[in-house]
Write an enzyme that holds these catalytic residues in place. Structure first.
Site, PDB file in Angstrom:
ATOM      1  N   LYS A 173       0.752  -1.164  -0.055  1.00 16.07           N
ATOM      2  CA  LYS A 173      -0.131   0.092   0.017  1.00 16.07           C
ATOM      3  C   LYS A 173       0.772   1.392   0.092  1.00 16.07           C
ATOM      4  O   LYS A 173       1.656   1.548   0.988  1.00 16.07           O
ATOM      5  CB  LYS A 173      -0.906  -0.020   1.204  1.00 16.07           C
ATOM      6  CG  LYS A 173      -1.909   1.071   1.025  1.00 16.07           C
ATOM      7  CD  LYS A 173      -2.590   1.582   2.392  1.00 16.07           C
ATOM      8  CE  LYS A 173      -1.894   2.390   3.138  1.00 16.07           C
ATOM      9  NZ  LYS A 173      -1.919   3.823   2.716  1.00 16.07           N
ATOM     10  N   GLY A 226       7.494   4.831   7.460  1.00 15.20           N
ATOM     11  CA  GLY A 226       6.663   5.884   8.106  1.00 15.20           C
ATOM     12  C   GLY A 226       6.760   6.629   9.196  1.00 15.20           C
ATOM     13  O   GLY A 226       7.784   6.698   9.892  1.00 15.20           O
ATOM     14  N   THR A 228       6.899   7.695  13.375  1.00 13.23           N
ATOM     15  CA  THR A 228       6.916   6.739  14.539  1.00 13.23           C
ATOM     16  C   THR A 228       5.872   6.435  15.353  1.00 13.23           C
ATOM     17  O   THR A 228       5.644   5.044  15.885  1.00 13.23           O
ATOM     18  CB  THR A 228       7.698   7.694  15.497  1.00 13.23           C
ATOM     19  OG1 THR A 228       9.289   7.681  14.987  1.00 13.23           O
ATOM     20  CG2 THR A 228       8.301   6.798  16.878  1.00 13.23           C
ATOM     21  N   ALA A 229       4.760   7.099  15.357  1.00 15.19           N
ATOM     22  CA  ALA A 229       3.517   6.695  16.074  1.00 15.19           C
ATOM     23  C   ALA A 229       2.965   5.681  15.364  1.00 15.19           C
ATOM     24  O   ALA A 229       2.408   4.473  16.096  1.00 15.19           O
ATOM     25  CB  ALA A 229       2.459   7.824  16.140  1.00 15.19           C
ATOM     26  N   THR A 230       2.838   5.656  14.071  1.00 14.10           N
ATOM     27  CA  THR A 230       2.235   4.486  13.198  1.00 14.10           C
ATOM     28  C   THR A 230       3.097   3.173  13.436  1.00 14.10           C
ATOM     29  O   THR A 230       2.482   2.286  13.434  1.00 14.10           O
ATOM     30  CB  THR A 230       2.108   4.570  11.686  1.00 14.10           C
ATOM     31  OG1 THR A 230       1.740   6.327  11.498  1.00 14.10           O
ATOM     32  CG2 THR A 230       1.378   3.879  11.028  1.00 14.10           C
ATOM     33  N   GLU A 248      11.056   1.511   9.413  1.00 10.79           N
ATOM     34  CA  GLU A 248      11.830   2.733   9.092  1.00 10.79           C
ATOM     35  C   GLU A 248      11.004   3.933   9.660  1.00 10.79           C
ATOM     36  O   GLU A 248      10.149   4.227   9.091  1.00 10.79           O
ATOM     37  CB  GLU A 248      12.292   2.854   7.540  1.00 10.79           C
ATOM     38  CG  GLU A 248      12.860   1.732   7.428  1.00 10.79           C
ATOM     39  CD  GLU A 248      14.321   1.511   7.760  1.00 10.79           C
ATOM     40  OE1 GLU A 248      14.926   2.602   8.277  1.00 10.79           O
ATOM     41  OE2 GLU A 248      14.927   0.361   7.928  1.00 10.79           O
ATOM     42  N   CYS A 282      13.386  12.040   5.246  1.00  8.52           N
ATOM     43  CA  CYS A 282      13.660  11.357   6.560  1.00  8.52           C
ATOM     44  C   CYS A 282      15.264  11.820   7.018  1.00  8.52           C
ATOM     45  O   CYS A 282      15.373  11.778   8.177  1.00  8.52           O
ATOM     46  CB  CYS A 282      13.211  10.019   6.817  1.00  8.52           C
ATOM     47  SG  CYS A 282      13.994   8.999   5.562  1.00  8.52           S
ATOM     48  N   GLU A 384      10.190  15.978  15.404  1.00  8.60           N
ATOM     49  CA  GLU A 384      10.412  15.746  14.056  1.00  8.60           C
ATOM     50  C   GLU A 384       9.395  16.681  13.581  1.00  8.60           C
ATOM     51  O   GLU A 384       8.026  16.859  13.750  1.00  8.60           O
ATOM     52  CB  GLU A 384       9.741  14.371  13.535  1.00  8.60           C
ATOM     53  CG  GLU A 384      10.381  14.385  11.992  1.00  8.60           C
ATOM     54  CD  GLU A 384      10.043  12.992  11.519  1.00  8.60           C
ATOM     55  OE1 GLU A 384       8.812  12.290  11.891  1.00  8.60           O
ATOM     56  OE2 GLU A 384      10.701  12.585  10.778  1.00  8.60           O
TER      57      GLU A 384
HETATM   58  P1  NAD Z   1       2.490   7.710   8.103  1.00  7.10           P
HETATM   59  O1  NAD Z   1       3.124   6.806   9.281  1.00  7.10           O
HETATM   60  O2  NAD Z   1       1.289   8.716   8.375  1.00  7.10           O
HETATM   61  O3  NAD Z   1       1.905   6.834   7.170  1.00  7.10           O
HETATM   62  C1  NAD Z   1       2.930   6.030   6.498  1.00  7.10           C
HETATM   63  C2  NAD Z   1       2.281   4.910   5.652  1.00  7.10           C
HETATM   64  O4  NAD Z   1       1.426   4.063   6.579  1.00  7.10           O
HETATM   65  C3  NAD Z   1       1.076   5.523   4.968  1.00  7.10           C
HETATM   66  O5  NAD Z   1       0.839   4.627   3.763  1.00  7.10           O
HETATM   67  C4  NAD Z   1      -0.292   5.417   5.356  1.00  7.10           C
HETATM   68  O6  NAD Z   1      -1.440   5.353   4.731  1.00  7.10           O
HETATM   69  C5  NAD Z   1       0.061   3.991   6.546  1.00  7.10           C
HETATM   70  N1  NAD Z   1      -0.630   3.841   7.725  1.00  7.10           N
HETATM   71  C6  NAD Z   1      -1.182   4.814   8.688  1.00  7.10           C
HETATM   72  N2  NAD Z   1      -1.523   4.490   9.763  1.00  7.10           N
HETATM   73  C7  NAD Z   1      -1.572   2.944   9.355  1.00  7.10           C
HETATM   74  C8  NAD Z   1      -2.049   1.802  10.133  1.00  7.10           C
HETATM   75  N3  NAD Z   1      -2.871   1.930  11.444  1.00  7.10           N
HETATM   76  N4  NAD Z   1      -1.776   0.736   9.722  1.00  7.10           N
HETATM   77  C9  NAD Z   1      -1.234   0.692   8.577  1.00  7.10           C
HETATM   78  N5  NAD Z   1      -0.413   1.544   7.871  1.00  7.10           N
HETATM   79  C10 NAD Z   1      -1.032   2.733   8.127  1.00  7.10           C
HETATM   80  O7  NAD Z   1       3.632   8.613   7.900  1.00  7.10           O
HETATM   81  P2  NAD Z   1       3.747   9.790   6.611  1.00  7.10           P
HETATM   82  O8  NAD Z   1       3.400  10.848   7.097  1.00  7.10           O
HETATM   83  O9  NAD Z   1       3.254   8.955   5.416  1.00  7.10           O
HETATM   84  O10 NAD Z   1       5.578   9.786   6.205  1.00  7.10           O
HETATM   85  C11 NAD Z   1       6.205  10.589   7.138  1.00  7.10           C
HETATM   86  C12 NAD Z   1       7.016  10.134   8.055  1.00  7.10           C
HETATM   87  O11 NAD Z   1       7.908   9.001   7.585  1.00  7.10           O
HETATM   88  C13 NAD Z   1       8.071  10.673   8.762  1.00  7.10           C
HETATM   89  O12 NAD Z   1       8.093  10.609  10.225  1.00  7.10           O
HETATM   90  C14 NAD Z   1       9.419  10.506   8.299  1.00  7.10           C
HETATM   91  O13 NAD Z   1      10.554  10.743   8.882  1.00  7.10           O
HETATM   92  C15 NAD Z   1       8.872   8.978   8.051  1.00  7.10           C
HETATM   93  N6  NAD Z   1       9.985   8.518   7.148  1.00  7.10           N
HETATM   94  C16 NAD Z   1      11.115   7.723   7.429  1.00  7.10           C
HETATM   95  C17 NAD Z   1      12.103   7.039   6.563  1.00  7.10           C
HETATM   96  C18 NAD Z   1      13.007   6.193   7.048  1.00  7.10           C
HETATM   97  O14 NAD Z   1      13.651   5.742   5.963  1.00  7.10           O
HETATM   98  N7  NAD Z   1      13.306   5.938   8.321  1.00  7.10           N
HETATM   99  C19 NAD Z   1      12.037   7.245   5.269  1.00  7.10           C
HETATM  100  C20 NAD Z   1      10.639   8.331   4.963  1.00  7.10           C
HETATM  101  C21 NAD Z   1       9.759   8.934   5.711  1.00  7.10           C
END
Ligand code: NAD
Length: 480
Positions: A173, A226, A228-230, A248, A282, A384
């Site tokens: 997804k 994505g 950290t909370a997720t 990640e 990130c 962040e």
């Molecule tokens: P997000 O956690 O809101 O969403 C990421 C993905 O998870 C999306 O596809 C979303 O639809 C999905 N998702 C959300 N809730 C979910 C759930 N309950 N169950 C399953 N999937 C769920 O993050 P975002 O706002 O899309 O991205 C930004 C974040 O990503 C920032 O914190 C950034 O630092 C992090 N990030 C980390 C890296 C890394 O390599 N460490 C790389 C890029 C981004």
């Protein structure tokens, strides 16, 4: 308006319930396509298709799997223009960035893992004249891959490619904020002859479609990038089901600038590491720690150059910063600027929305922002922000710089600038980050381990690490 489709069992299909929601173009603040609002029923179909495809795909020779993955890589390159334009439109990023970084890297991801499996060797341990042990690395089944919006196709393919290369099938997804290039990828996979059901792409919201993938009994491994909370929710949900997890997550990366650095090189790179992709990488350095003896010199030059960065039309080759990804994200970043002021910070440049004219009048543009005067412990320096906002913090000693750098709950990446080789090694060793760049930033060799420590994640992607994550090792012991 164009409707995106799910990719399930080799076909492009509507979501079962027929529901859609709007896909917004950040530079214009307007909807331009519709995204399937998929739910558990769509995920169930996708997982069933992936399960059916697993025996064929996992038993296919590495050479044949490789040929298909390399074909996908080549098709991504052949469609560079269309994909880059779609990525820029969907995300708000400058077109030149999508053309030079996002899409080429998506192709490299497929090429890298499509060829890595041809070179993979497993271990053996001989027990002198007693027995020989060897390690079989076997694909596991259906992998769940979930990715964010900041580097859409780049990060989506960074998970899918190793999962498929290792012989698993996938239900993936993309972020609902930036789904378009994942949709184009499904068309490329059909053209490349990927067998039905090997990759399934389900679009929709995280807590609905995403959560259904995480919770599904037949998805034994999850690779997630994505927030950290997720990630925390995913870990809590997946752990009792004993799923393999790669997470990640977020970051609050320090740049540590010593007085003995190559100032010009550091300055050019620090501009990029602060504001590339509107600061929404990130790995961007958002806390700039500067040795006090060059603090004023750094500040004067940095602020001068930041205030000249061009914010605007993502299609314009002179644009440095496009739009941030969504209205809600723009509001979040602006709230952090207000918080920084409440915490006693001084905004040296930026700190506001940029209002453009004409077709971009409703776009989500932010001025690149530099703030000083905040303690390293305040919320602005601990949480962040993930936007075009950096803070400047002076330090007096190496120890103090390391203490401040390590003071957040995150530990993804760091960038240290010094000409002192011994110090470079010392600092790299002491930093609590998964990646420690010295005199550079975002220099990536795909063979290296990629990931963070502390709340920035669990596990590593990259190189053979990813192929190991997506396989289960089995010790075979044969008595002589
Ligand atoms: P997000 O956690 O809101 O969403 C990421 C993905 O998870 C999306 O596809 C979303 O639809 C999905 N998702 C959300 N809730 C979910 C759930 N309950 N169950 C399953 N999937 C769920 O993050 P975002 O706002 O899309 O991205 C930004 C974040 O990503 C920032 O914190 C950034 O630092 C992090 N990030 C980390 C890296 C890394 O390599 N460490 C790389 C890029 C981004």
């Amino acid at each position: 308006m164009e409707k995106l489709l799910n990719y399930i069992d080799g076909k492009l299909v509507q979501p079962i319930k027929g529901d859609y929601f709007e896909n917004i173009e950040p530079a214009k603040g307007e909807a331009y396509s519709l995204i399937p609002d998929s739910d558990e029923s769509d995920v169930n179909l996708a997982v069933a298709a992936a399960k059916r495809a697993f025996p064929i795909w996992s038993k296919m020779s590495a050479q044949r799997r490789s040929a298909i993955l390399v074909r996908i890589a080549n098709l991504i390159t052949e469609n560079l223009d269309e994909l880059a334009q779609a990525e820029s439109r969907d995300n708000g990023k400058p077109l030149k960035l999508a053309r030079s970084i996002d899409i080429p890297r998506a192709s490299s991801n497929f090429h890298f893992y499509g060829t890595a499996i041809l070179h993979y060797a497993s271990e053996s341990h001989s027990m002198e004249d007693l027995a020989l042990n060897y390690t079989l690395r076997q694909p596991i089944g259906v992998a769940g891959c979930i990715s964010p919006w900041n580097l859409p196709l780049y990060l989506f393919s960074w998970k899918i490619a190793p999962a498929l290369a290792a012989g698993n099938t996938v239900v993936a997804k993309p972020s609902e904020v930036t789904p378009y290039t994942a949709y184009l990828l499904s068309r490329i996979c059909i053209e490349a002859g990927l067998p039905d059901g090997v990759l399934n792409i389900v679009h929709g919201y995280g807590p609905k479609a995403g959560a259904s993938i995480i919770e599904h009994e037949d998805v034994p491994m999850i690779s997630f990038t994505g927030g950290t909370a997720t990630g925390e929710w995913i870990a809590r949900t997946a752990a009792p089901k004993f799923k393999k997890l790669s997470l990640e997550l977020g970051g609050k990366n320090p740049n540590i600038i010593f007085a003995d650095c190559d100032f010009d090189d550091m300055m050019d790179t620090t501009l990029r590491s602060s504001f590339s992709n509107q600061g929404q990488i990130c790995l961007c350095g958002s806390r700039i720690l500067i040795e006090r003896s060059i603090y004023n010199k750094f500040k004067t030059e940095f602020v001068k150059r930041v205030s000249k960065l061009k914010v605007g039309d993502p299609n314009d080759s002179k644009t440095n910063l496009g739009a941030v990804v969504s209205e809600s994200h723009m509001e979040k970043v602006l709230e952090y600027v207000e918080l920084a002021k409440e915490e006693g910070g001084t905004v040296l440049t930026g700190g506001h929305r940029v209002e453009l004219e004409g077709e971009f009048a409703k776009g989500y543009f932010l001025a690149p922002t530099v703030i000083e005067g905040l303690p390293h412990t305040c919320r602005t320096n601990q949480e962040e922000i993930f936007g075009p906002v950096v803070t400047l913090i002076p330090f007096d000693t190496e120890e103090e710089a390391i203490t401040m750098a390590n003071s957040t709950k995150y530990g993804l990446a760091s960038s240290t600038w010094t000409s002192d080789l011994k110090r470079a090694h010392r600092v790299a060793r002491e930093l609590h980050t998964g990646i420690a760049w010295i005199n550079c930033w975002l220099l990536r060799d795909l063979r290296t381990p990629f990931g963070g420590v502390k709340n920035s994640g669990v596990g590593r992607e990259g190189g053979f690490e990813a192929l190991q994550f997506f396989t289960e090792p089995k010790n075979v012991c044969i008595k002589y």
